[in-house]
Each structure stands twice: as structure tokens, then as C-alpha cells.
Design an enzyme around this catalytic site. Structure first.
Site, mmCIF file in Angstrom:
data_model
loop_
_atom_site.group_PDB
_atom_site.id
_atom_site.type_symbol
_atom_site.label_atom_id
_atom_site.label_comp_id
_atom_site.label_asym_id
_atom_site.label_seq_id
_atom_site.Cartn_x
_atom_site.Cartn_y
_atom_site.Cartn_z
ATOM 1 N N SER A 10 0.830 -1.201 0.000
ATOM 2 C CA SER A 10 0.000 0.000 0.000
ATOM 3 C C SER A 10 0.869 1.258 0.000
ATOM 4 O O SER A 10 1.656 1.463 -0.901
ATOM 5 C CB SER A 10 -0.955 -0.029 1.192
ATOM 6 O OG SER A 10 -1.896 1.002 1.110
ATOM 7 N N ASP A 34 -2.068 6.118 -4.242
ATOM 8 C CA ASP A 34 -0.910 5.438 -3.655
ATOM 9 C C ASP A 34 -0.405 4.355 -4.608
ATOM 10 O O ASP A 34 -0.995 4.142 -5.672
ATOM 11 C CB ASP A 34 -1.270 4.890 -2.274
ATOM 12 C CG ASP A 34 -2.345 3.817 -2.300
ATOM 13 O OD1 ASP A 34 -3.023 3.681 -3.331
ATOM 14 O OD2 ASP A 34 -2.515 3.110 -1.290
ATOM 15 N N ASP A 76 -0.557 1.153 -5.019
ATOM 16 C CA ASP A 76 -1.466 0.134 -5.570
ATOM 17 C C ASP A 76 -2.831 0.718 -5.917
ATOM 18 O O ASP A 76 -3.773 -0.021 -6.211
ATOM 19 C CB ASP A 76 -1.598 -1.057 -4.629
ATOM 20 C CG ASP A 76 -2.318 -0.739 -3.327
ATOM 21 O OD1 ASP A 76 -2.117 0.385 -2.810
ATOM 22 O OD2 ASP A 76 -3.062 -1.588 -2.810
#
Length: 570
Positions: free
Chosen positions: A143, A302, A304
Site C-alpha cells: 500500500s 498510492d 497500488d
């Protein structure tokens, strides 16, 4: 033999990891930190520092969790094995390597694997699973963590993150592996030749974009203002570049300025300290580009691309970052307003948010006579409720969100989706522009109408074995000696999600309906609240605060006092 010695003597370990082991061989503390446990697999999957050791992300710990997943699928039967696993990955160090290693480990057992040819967002993994009717999914990502981290997230057959019971099954299979160096993997070419491995990309991209177009609520506002709107977008070196830019163009926003330095998929994330769209520092280059182009809206995802950050112009002409709670309330209000205008608002509609998300959204939903349901922290719980309501027909999902910048509109994905949120945010900005307002104006209007909600998050980072013990001690202390008042305001109720109870000040107790979790929430008589929970993915204890007051000044003062008073305990 000590586990460290076993690793030190293992001949198959790559040179980089061997050198790490030699460097720490005389450092007891470092050895203990790397080997005192296996990297834990929780309901959010597995996440940790890259490096050598059982408590690190590496080739061998990846094989271990992939083997656990494979055994879980095998136990579910031949149909599950044939439906197979979809694997995606972001742009982090070793993300593709770990994805391929997962495919080779799972494929060795005769389980079909669909592997993305290029990095793609976590929500597109969820989408692909549903399109391909896969039994499970994996995405390699950490993440918004710093560059030295990576992770392994597992998805169930509904396309949502694994719920606790399913995660426990994988953990049991992992625990049965006596020697992770004996885990067998297949050859990539062999898997391709026998049809067990299929690379995917273009067809999924195209179908995903078609589904995104179904989210448009006000085509007229886009037609009138989309071409004149200037949008700046940064993928923060991550996987959102292709789907977000294509999605915006398809939606009707041709003028998208991508921050060039951050369009490069670079696993070092060289232009930011943290690739986190919650942080103003991550927006610095976007703000600079926005000022150069007079942009109406700044968007950031972000690595992902499951979290979306947004910055809008305030009355002084400066870009101001919206919090996840503010953007969530704005998107929810826009969505419900448009559906009411178009007479498409269902009578049994429902909104979902997590227990640490602002009550602002509940007030917005109440304005349209729509119930807002709380879930535990983590989008998997929202996904589970969507599935439950689809089967029962009790409610029709309209919107789900959490304070940590995660939003979902269309149920063709079962996780937070920054691509969906980016497109609807652009449309919302076009709508406000059509009535002579900005998104900032829209937020102020909502505050004036419903009250000034403010929220804050404080975290204590406590790493390693000692850190885990300290976090457990904090939770134990709060259970044994809970505050009876905070900032001189009485605590009216305490919700203990581990015990499954809500205890009121007069001693009466109600049962909570949500699953058990190590979370405490303190409700105050003035509608303020405090929630405490250990993070499921980071070595942190998190403290959430929320207030509602009649003015912005009162809300900000109350929030500061609440967080200061409570955090002084620690």
C-alpha cells in the site's frame, strides 16, 4: 538447530540475502528481530520489511504463504482449483518477482493461475477475479508504506479481502510447513505450456474501463465543463497511471496533467518520503504543477491505487488537502443528491462506513433518509456486507468508505477503488463548477448545514517483539482502567469489540453485532468519541478522535483538547 543457523547454512539463498545474514551474525538484537517469529498473516494478509529472515518479506516467506493458500484451495476441491487464482502486483521492490514466485508455488499443485503482465491497481485485481470467476486472488503490495516494505494480500471468491475465518485457515496450513526451504515450485515455461498459467491484461483493462463509465451521474455537467477543467494527477510512482488517466479521458476530462517526475514507476519512490496521498508532502510536485496550469483539481493515488488523495482550491487560491472523511462526505452527498434528482435513489439504499470513520457521513445519509451502517475497520468487512445484502435483498449498496482515503461506488469491485473515486471526484468538481462553486465551497456548505465535524488520528509506532508487548499492554490497561471522562466530558458508553459489548455509564450492557476485534471505542456525552486499535498491518497502536460542534473554531479546539487529554496517558 537455531533457525538463524539453518538460514545461514542454506545453500540456495541468493547472495544478497546471504550477505545480510553474515552482516547481522554478531548482532543478537537484529537476529532476534528477524527470526523471533514468522511474519504474521492477519486479515489484511502479510506485510513487512524486505530482507532475510522469517520475520521479513523475501522469496521464502512468499513461498510459505503461497503454499498455505494453495493448500486451502486444494482443501476446497477440484472446482476451486480449476477456477484458480488471479495475481496482481504494484511497482515496489520485488513485486513482480514475488508475484511470479506465488504463481509458480500455487501452479505446482495443479491450480490455475492468471497473472497480470504489468503492474495494476489492487481494485483491478478484485475486478479481474469477478470477471474470471476465480476462487482466490493475490496482490503483492505494501500500500502506502515506505519503499523498504512489501506485502501479500489475499482475496476470497467474492473479490473482497479475506475475512478472519478464511485467513485463519491459511494460517493453519502455513503452520504445518516444517521447513520452508523444502517448498516446491513449478517452472514458468512448463506452467505456460500446460495451460496452468495465463498472462492477462488488455481484455481486463478494457472491460474495467467500460464498467467505470457506468458510474457517471451527471453527463450534462461533464459535457458542459469537462473540456474546460484542468486536472493534475500523480500516481506517486505507482500502478494507477494507466487506469486513472484513461478513465478520466473516457469520462470526459481530456486535460489531465500528469506529474512527470512521479509518472515513472520507480520502486524507490524517489520524490517522496512516503508514497502516501494522505500526506501534503506527497502533493508538493502536484501543487507546483497545479499552480503552473491553474488546475481546478489535484488527484493522487498510492502505489497500488486503492487510496485517493484530493487537493482543492480554497478562497485564498491555495490548494488544500481534503481528509478522507471530508472527501467521503462530499462524494456521498453528491451521489445521493444526483440519484435523488434522477429518481434513481432506491428505497432500500444503504451506506457503509467503518467504526473509526467520521459521523459526518451518517448525517449526510440521514438527510436523504438513507441508513448508514458501521463495520469494523478494513474494507473486507464492507465487501462482506455487500455480498450479504446482495443475497438477502435487504439493502442496495450505494457507497462505502473509510477515513483512510478508501472509497467504493460500483460493486463490480469489492475493495476500495481510487480509480472509481478519482473519476467521480472529477465529475463532482465539474458539477460544482457548473453552479459557480468549487469543491471547497461544497464542503463548507455541508458543514454549515449539518455541523462542523473534525477528526484526528494519532499513532504510536512500537516495533519488534517489545513493541507488540507494549501495544498489548496499552489495550489491557484501557480495559482494566477505562477513563470515566475525557476533557471533563463524561464517557457515556464503552464499546469493547473483543468482548462484543457496549457498556453504558449506569452499568447496563448491550451486545454488539459486529465480529470480535481488539478495538475499544469511548463515546462521550457531547457526541465526541475516541477509538483505539492495534494496526493489522503495521507495528502501531492507532488512536482515532472525532467531534461535532456548531462552528469550525469550536470543533478544532474541542478536537485538540480531546486528543491531547487522551494521549497524555501514554
Amino acid at each position: 538447530m537455531h533457525v538463524f543457523e539453518r538460514w545461514l547454512q542454506e545453500g540456495s539463498i541468493p547472495n544478497k540475502l546471504q550477505n545480510e545474514l553474515k552482516l547481522i551474525s554478531h548482532t543478537r538484537e537484529e537476529i532476534e528481530d528477524r527470526f523471533y517469529q514468522y511474519l504474521s498473516f492477519g486479515t489484511g494478509g502479510m506485510r513487512g520489511l524486505l530482507g532475510a529472515g522469517t520475520n521479513r518479506m523475501n522469496l521464502y516467506t512468499i513461498r510459505r504463504v503461497a503454499e498455505g493458500l494453495a493448500q486451502q484451495i486444494i482443501a476446497s476441491g477440484e472446482v476451486a482449483m480449476h477456477r484458480g487464482v488471479v495475481i496482481a502486483y504494484d511497482t515496489r521492490h520485488y513485486s513482480y518477482d514475488f508475484a511470479l514466485e506465488t504463481a509458480k508455488t500455487v501452479g505446482k499443485h495443479g491450480i490455475r493461475v492468471f497473472l497480470f503482465k504489468e503492474s495494476r491497481p489492487t481494485p483491478e485485481l478484485s475486478f479481474a477475479m469477478r470477471q474470471l470467476n476465480a476462487f482466490a486472488g493475490v496482490v503483492i503490495t505494501a500500500s502506502h508504506n515506505p519503499a523498504q516494505y512489501n506485502g501479500f494480500k489475499v482475496y476470497g471468491e467474492d473479490g473482497g479481502q479475506l475475512p478472519p475465518d478464511a485467513a485463519d485457515g491459511i494460517v493453519q496450513h502455513m503452520a504445518a510447513i516444517e521447513d520452508l526451504f523444502t517448498i516446491q515450485t513449478a517452472d514458468e515455461e512448463e506452467l505456460l505450456q500446460n495451460g496452468m498459467l495465463t498472462y492477462i491484461l488488455e481484455d481486463i483493462d478494457e472491460t474495467y474501463q467500460e464498467c467505470l463509465l457506468t458510474l457517471r451521474e451527471d453527463a450534462e455537467a461533464i459535457e458542459a465543463n469537462g473540456k474546460d477543467m484542468s486536472i493534475v494527477y500523480t500516481p506517486l510512482h505507482g500502478s494507477g497511471l494507466v487506469p486513472v488517466t484513461e478513465g478520466l479521458r473516457n469520462f470526459g476530462f481530456p486535460t489531465v496533467h500528469v506529474v512527470p517526475e512521479q509518472a515513472v514507476q520507480d520502486s524507490r519512490f524517489p520524490t517522496v518520503v512516503y508514497p502516501n496521498p494522505e500526506e501534503r508532502e506527497a502533493f508538493e510536485l502536484a501543487i507546483k504543477l497545479g499552480k503552473e496550469n491553474g488546475a481546478d483539481l489535484l488527484l493522487a493515488t498510492d502505489p497500488d491505487a486503492d487510496r485517493l488523495g484530493v487537493a482543492v482550491k480554497n478562497p485564498d487560491g491555495e490548494y488544500e488537502l481534503l481528509t478522507g472523511n471530508q472527501l467521503g462526505a462530499l462524494l456521498l452527498h453528491y451521489l445521493l443528491m444526483q440519484k435523488k434528482r434522477r429518481a434513481t435513489l432506491p428505497e432500500n439504499g444503504v451506506v457503509m462506513k467503518t467504526i473509526v470513520t467520521s459521523e459526518f457521513g451518517r448525517a449526510v445519509a440521514a438527510k436523504f433518509e438513507i441508513p448508514a451502517i458501521n463495520t469494523l475497520t478494513g474494507f473486507k468487512f464492507i465487501a462482506k456486507k455487500i455480498e450479504e445484502f446482495e443475497k438477502s435483498g435487504e439493502y442496495e449498496f450505494l457507497f462505502g468508505y473509510e477515513e483512510s482515503y478508501g472509497f467504493l461506488i460500483g460493486t463490480f469491485v469489492r475493495d476500495k477503488d481510487a480509480v472509481q473515486a478519482a473519476l467521480l471526484t472529477a465529475e463532482m468538481a465539474a458539477y460544482y463548477k457548473s453552479i459557480g462553486k468549487s469543491l471547497y465551497d461544497g464542503l463548507m456548505d455541508l458543514y454549515d448545514e449539518l455541523g462542523h465535524y473534525r477528526e484526528a488520528l494519532e499513532s504510536l509506532t512500537l516495533s519488534g517483539k517489545n513493541g507488540q508487548e507494549k501495544i498489548a499492554g496499552i489495550m489491557e490497561e484501557l480495559r482494566n482502567n477505562p477513563p470515566i471522562s475525557i476533557t471533563c466530558v463524561a464517557v457515556s458508553a464503552i464499546e469493547d469489540y473483543q468482548a462484543g459489548t457496549r457498556r453504558f455509564g449506569d452499568g447496563t450492557i448491550e451486545k454488539l453485532t459486529l465480529p470480535k476485534a481488539d478495538v475499544l471505542k469511548f463515546l462521550l456525552e457531547d457526541d465526541s468519541w475516541v477509538c483505539v486499535r492495534p494496526s493489522g498491518t503495521e507495528p502501531k497502536c492507532k488512536f482515532y478522535f472525532g467531534v461535532r460542534k456548531d462552528t469550525a473554531e469550536e470543533a478544532e479546539m474541542s478536537l485538540r483538547a480531546l486528543s491531547l487529554d487522551f494521549m497524555n496517558r501514554f
